[in-house]
Each structure stands twice: as C-alpha cells, then as structure tokens.
Write an enzyme that holds these catalytic residues in place. Structure first.
Site, PDB file in Angstrom:
ATOM      1  N   PHE A 324       0.800  -1.236   0.000  1.00 11.35           N
ATOM      2  CA  PHE A 324       0.000   0.000   0.000  1.00 11.35           C
ATOM      3  C   PHE A 324       0.831   1.285   0.000  1.00 11.35           C
ATOM      4  CE2 PHE A 324      -1.138  -1.708   4.478  1.00 11.35           C
ATOM      5  CZ  PHE A 324      -0.021  -1.155   5.097  1.00 11.35           C
ATOM      6  N   ARG A 339      -9.096  -1.472   7.537  1.00 17.09           N
ATOM      7  CA  ARG A 339      -9.369  -1.862   8.926  1.00 17.09           C
ATOM      8  C   ARG A 339      -8.067  -2.273   9.597  1.00 17.09           C
ATOM      9  NH1 ARG A 339     -13.234  -6.794  10.621  1.00 17.09           N
ATOM     10  NH2 ARG A 339     -11.377  -7.965  10.019  1.00 17.09           N
ATOM     11  N   HIS A 343      -3.658   2.437  12.307  1.00 19.53           N
ATOM     12  CA  HIS A 343      -3.170   2.388  13.693  1.00 19.53           C
ATOM     13  C   HIS A 343      -1.791   1.712  13.794  1.00 19.53           C
ATOM     14  CE1 HIS A 343      -4.991  -1.750  15.120  1.00 19.53           C
ATOM     15  NE2 HIS A 343      -4.194  -1.898  14.086  1.00 19.53           N
TER      16      HIS A 343
HETATM   17  C1  LIG Z   1      -3.541  -5.503  11.568  1.00 19.53           C
HETATM   18  S1  LIG Z   1      -3.579  -6.356  10.076  1.00 19.53           S
HETATM   19  C2  LIG Z   1      -5.214  -5.978   9.501  1.00 19.53           C
HETATM   20  C3  LIG Z   1      -5.688  -6.914   8.450  1.00 19.53           C
HETATM   21  C4  LIG Z   1      -7.100  -6.629   7.915  1.00 19.53           C
HETATM   22  N1  LIG Z   1      -7.264  -5.270   7.470  1.00 19.53           N
HETATM   23  C5  LIG Z   1      -8.152  -6.988   8.940  1.00 19.53           C
HETATM   24  O1  LIG Z   1      -8.781  -6.095   9.497  1.00 19.53           O
HETATM   25  O2  LIG Z   1      -8.331  -8.185   9.198  1.00 19.53           O
HETATM   26  C6  LIG Z   1      -2.574  -5.341   9.077  1.00 19.53           C
HETATM   27  C7  LIG Z   1      -2.357  -5.900   7.690  1.00 19.53           C
HETATM   28  O3  LIG Z   1      -1.505  -4.991   6.961  1.00 19.53           O
HETATM   29  C8  LIG Z   1      -0.724  -5.770   6.100  1.00 19.53           C
HETATM   30  N2  LIG Z   1       0.421  -4.975   5.640  1.00 19.53           N
HETATM   31  C9  LIG Z   1       1.510  -4.555   6.347  1.00 19.53           C
HETATM   32  N3  LIG Z   1       2.318  -3.834   5.575  1.00 19.53           N
HETATM   33  C10 LIG Z   1       1.749  -3.791   4.339  1.00 19.53           C
HETATM   34  C11 LIG Z   1       2.091  -3.159   3.110  1.00 19.53           C
HETATM   35  N4  LIG Z   1       3.204  -2.425   2.991  1.00 19.53           N
HETATM   36  N5  LIG Z   1       1.241  -3.289   2.065  1.00 19.53           N
HETATM   37  C12 LIG Z   1       0.116  -4.023   2.181  1.00 19.53           C
HETATM   38  N6  LIG Z   1      -0.277  -4.644   3.314  1.00 19.53           N
HETATM   39  C13 LIG Z   1       0.534  -4.517   4.399  1.00 19.53           C
HETATM   40  C14 LIG Z   1      -0.343  -6.968   6.946  1.00 19.53           C
HETATM   41  O4  LIG Z   1       0.090  -8.047   6.165  1.00 19.53           O
HETATM   42  C15 LIG Z   1      -1.648  -7.239   7.684  1.00 19.53           C
HETATM   43  O5  LIG Z   1      -2.444  -8.167   7.003  1.00 19.53           O
END
Ligand SMILES: C[S@@+](CC[C@H](N)C(=O)[O-])C[C@H]1O[C@@H](n2cnc3c(N)ncnc32)[C@H](O)[C@@H]1O
Length: 451
Positions: A324, A339, A343
C-alpha cells in the site's frame, strides 16, 4: 464546594445513572425473553450485537462502575492492581493455550462443572498451580468455581470455547514478539534519543528483539526456525479473524453497506479479507478486491474458497498482492476500506498510504478507516459525549482502547487516534473527515472524502 461535598454529589449522580441504565438493561432482557423471534438482537443471528439503547446503557454502566471504584477504593490497592495486571493476562493466556475453555464446555451441566483433577489430567498442568490460576481468573469473572474444586465457563470464557479465532485474538497479545515489545516501552520512552523517534523501525519492538525490521518483516521474511516467528506468523491471520468476529457485526450493521449496490470495495491491507468475507455473505451485489502482502494473500485463497465458494472464479472477489505504499492499482472504486491499518503506522506513513489512495479516488470515492477512536476526555464534536457526571469520553468504559494504543506505540510507533489527529493526517493527504460512524463495538468507521 468542599471536596467531600463534590464526592457526595458525584457518587449520588453515579448511583442515579446506574439505577436508570440498569432498569433499561432489565427491560431489554425482559423483552428478549418475551419476544425472542422479533427482538432486534435476533435480527443479526449469533452476532451478539445489542440494540442501540442497550449498547449505550452497557457503556454507561461500565463507565459509572469504573468511576465509582475510582471514588471509593483505596488508591494504593488500585496501583498494585494495575502493576500486577500482567499476571492476570498471563494466567488467562496459560489456560487458553491449555484448552481450558474447551474442556469446560464439555461439562454435562454448568452447575457441576469439571473437576480440577480432570483439568489437570487433560492440560498436563500441576493441579495446585492450575487451581491458583483458575481462582484468580474466577475473581475476574472469567471462570466460575461452582463447587469446591469444580470449575465452569462464564459468559466471558464461553466466547473462547471451541473458537480458534477468538483464542488466537486473545493469545496474540501474549506472544513473545509482542509482550517483549511492550515490556521494553519504559526503556524506549526513557531513552533520550528513541523517545523522539517517529520511525516504525525505532520502537520498543526493535529494542526488545535487537532487530532493525518491523513485525511485518518478521511475519513476511522472518527466520521460520525461530519458534517466536513461527508462532506469530501462524497466529496473526487467525487473530485478525477473531478481532473481526468482535467488531465486524457492528461495522456491518452500523454503516449503510446495502446502499452501495454493486459497488467495489477495495480492502487495503485486508489480510485474508475477513471483513469482506462477512460483507460478501450479507450483500450479494457488492464486489471486492482484497489487497495484502504475499503471505496473507496466499492464506486468503483457501479461506475464500471455503467460506464463499465461487466468488473468486466468478470474478466477484479478486485477491491481489499489493504494497500500500505504492500506486493503488484499482482506480475510482466506491470504497477503499482500511481496517486496523492506520493504527499500525506513524503519521507520516499514514499520509503516504492515504495519498496513494487519494490519487486513485474519483469524486464519489470514499475511504473508510476502521480503527478504534480515542475519545478525548473533554469530548469531540464528532463523537457522542457521556452523560454527567461521567467524563465525556466514557472513562474506564473504553479504557482498553488506550491499552491497545500502547501496543501500537510499542510495536510500530503507531497510534489509535483521536478525531483531531485523524483529521490532521487526512488533510495532509488532501482529504477531509466527512463523518465518524460510531459503531456498537470497539471500532468505528471514519469516512474520508476528497478535500
Ligand atoms: C492488523 S492487520 C489488519 C488486516 C485486515 N485489514 C483486517 O482487518 O483483518 C494489518 C495488515 O496490513 C498488512 N500490511 C503490512 N504492511 C503492508 C504493506 N506495505 N502493504 C500491504 N499490506 C501490508 C499486513 O500483512 C496485515 O495483514
């Protein structure tokens, strides 16, 4: 006015609030008993979502009980209780990992429960030690001792029984990688240089684990011969499903998803897409793109094939690997949903994430940010205030949101944010807060539009 007079007035105000709100709860319970089929709580099956009035009454009761205790209890005991609260969470985690809620769920009758000897036999934990843990947790309302040395589940531990996702959600906070990060928070904040860092690579997490990588680096690229890495890697996606169970019902019920028709929802950093899975089941016209890093997207495929068979083949759901911080490939979507994303990140990173989305948005697109909102003690124009004499932010009722904020700080230099803080980040990315949809759960939806 003397401080004693103020305390008397506050205590009387709290008693009145508790009487009024308890009557409301009693009325709801009676209605539920009389008309189970038509009651609102039955409209969303198995969600456990209370009607709006009941949710508000529960929140006021929690806040009033907390304030009441602050008024009357010995402050020295309170301090000790806080200092020792890790003992409570570690005891809970021990029993969860040992499968105690599942074993107790097998009791033929809750009034008989399961004996300590049987729990010891099934968990392999020394009986005397296990009983000490169980009794402490009974004091906290987690289990019941129904007869001497016979234990049963309460409504709290029943949530965990035979629910792998709820257990992962509870235990993930006790994994070595996270606990040790939080343990290093004091040393990090008292370090004259680290205290000012806003980098996600200069946090208590890196101090604890002597690394330069983030938790995400551990999950994606960590050494899988290290049990601590394996544990989080396995547990994290399931923990997100568990968090979803807790907040998805309100995120779904308290936002007008049905009005979106055949729109596309892009779940940015969607993990395995657990929120979209729920939306897909309830709103058959909606379409989804779930974006995440490779490990999550790989796991997502089998979950979607089991939960919503055919959605991927029919093109209704796309699962794509996407970072992202790079150009958003889906342009002009109706909704970009985040979601538990912002944070995890410091402000500057959030501005970058939102800026990539801003570039992809059309004039009708919106970003929905689903995170816990920190309600300032003196209130916010975006949020409902609690009735007097409670603090505007409902005090202890929502204290766990600030605890979550501490974990975000320790692990990521991230933050659960106030509406004001979210507004500043949004504006830096060329966006504005349209509305905060306060939901009946720990997480709310902040709607952002183009500025
Ligand atoms: C706290 S989890 C939330 C997952 C999902 N949104 C949910 O509510 O179930 C954060 C997510 O961000 C993803 N993430 C971390 N860095 C990322 C990046 N640079 N690009 C895309 N996704 C990323 C992680 O793999 C993880 O699945």
């Amino acid at each position: 006015m003397s401080s004693a007079t103020t305390r008397v007035q506050t205590l009387r105000g709290l008693i009145q609030l508790l009487v009024n709100t308890s009557e409301l709860v009693i009325k709801e319970w009676e209605t539920e008993e009389q008309q189970p089929a038509t009651h609102e709580s039955q409209v969303i099956p198995a969600s456990g979502l209370p009607p709006h009035e009941l949710f508000e009454a529960q929140r006021v009761i929690r806040a009033a009980c907390g304030m009441w205790m602050d008024l009357v209890e010995d402050p020295r005991i309170r301090l000790l209780e806080i200092s020792l609260s890790y003992a409570f969470s570690q005891a809970l985690d021990t029993t969860v990992r040992a499968g105690v809620p599942d074993i107790l769920a097998e009791a033929e009758s809750p009034s008989d429960g399961i004996s300590a000897a049987e729990l010891c036999r099934r968990t392999g934990i020394d009986e005397h030690k296990l009983v000490r843990l169980m009794r402490m947790l009974c004091n906290g309302g987690i289990y019941n001792e129904v007869k001497p040395l016979q234990f049963s589940n309460t409504r709290v531990s029943r949530v965990l029984a035979d629910n792998a996702a709820a257990k992962a959600c509870s235990s993930v906070y006790s994994t070595k990688l996270i606990v040790e990060a939080v343990e290093h928070l004091p040393a990090t904040l008292l370090d004259p240089e680290m205290t000012y860092s806003t980098s996600p690579k200069e946090t208590a997490f890196q101090k604890a684990h002597k690394t330069t990588g983030t938790l995400w680096d551990y999950i994606e690229k960590g050494d899988t011969s290290d049990p601590a890495v394996l544990e989080v890697r396995e547990m994290f996606p399931l923990a997100m499903v568990g968090e979803g169970q807790m907040c998805s019902p309100s995120l779904i019920a308290d936002f007008p998803w049905g009005d979106l028709g055949e729109a596309t929802v892009v779940d940015v950093g969607g993990g395995v897409g657990s929120m979209c899975l729920e939306l897909a089941k309830m709103f058959p016209r909606l379409r989804f793109v779930v974006e995440d890093l490779p490990v999550s997207i790989e796991k997502a495929k089998s979950i979607w094939n089991t939960e919503v068979p055919g959605a991927i083949e029919a093109g209704r759901t796309q699962l794509i690997t996407h970072d992202f911080f790079h150009e958003q490939p889906v342009k002009n979507a109706a909704v970009y949903f985040l979601r538990y994303i912002l944070h995890d990140w410091p402000d500057d990173a959030c501005v970058l994430i939102l800026s990539e989305l801003r570039e992809a948005m059309g004039s009708d697109s919106r970003i929905l940010v689903a995170d816990m909102i920190i309600h300032p003690p003196l209130g916010s124009r975006h949020l409902k205030s609690a009735p007097a004499p409670l603090p505007a932010n409902y005090g202890r009722a929502d204290a766990f949101k600030s605890m979550h904020d501490m974990v975000m700080l320790s692990v990521f230099n991230g933050s659960e944010r106030t509406p004001g803080q979210l507004g500043v980040i949004a504006e830096r990315a060329g966006l504005t807060i349209e509305k905060i949809w306060e939901c009946r759960g720990p997480v709310s939806i902040t709607e952002l539009r183009l500025l």
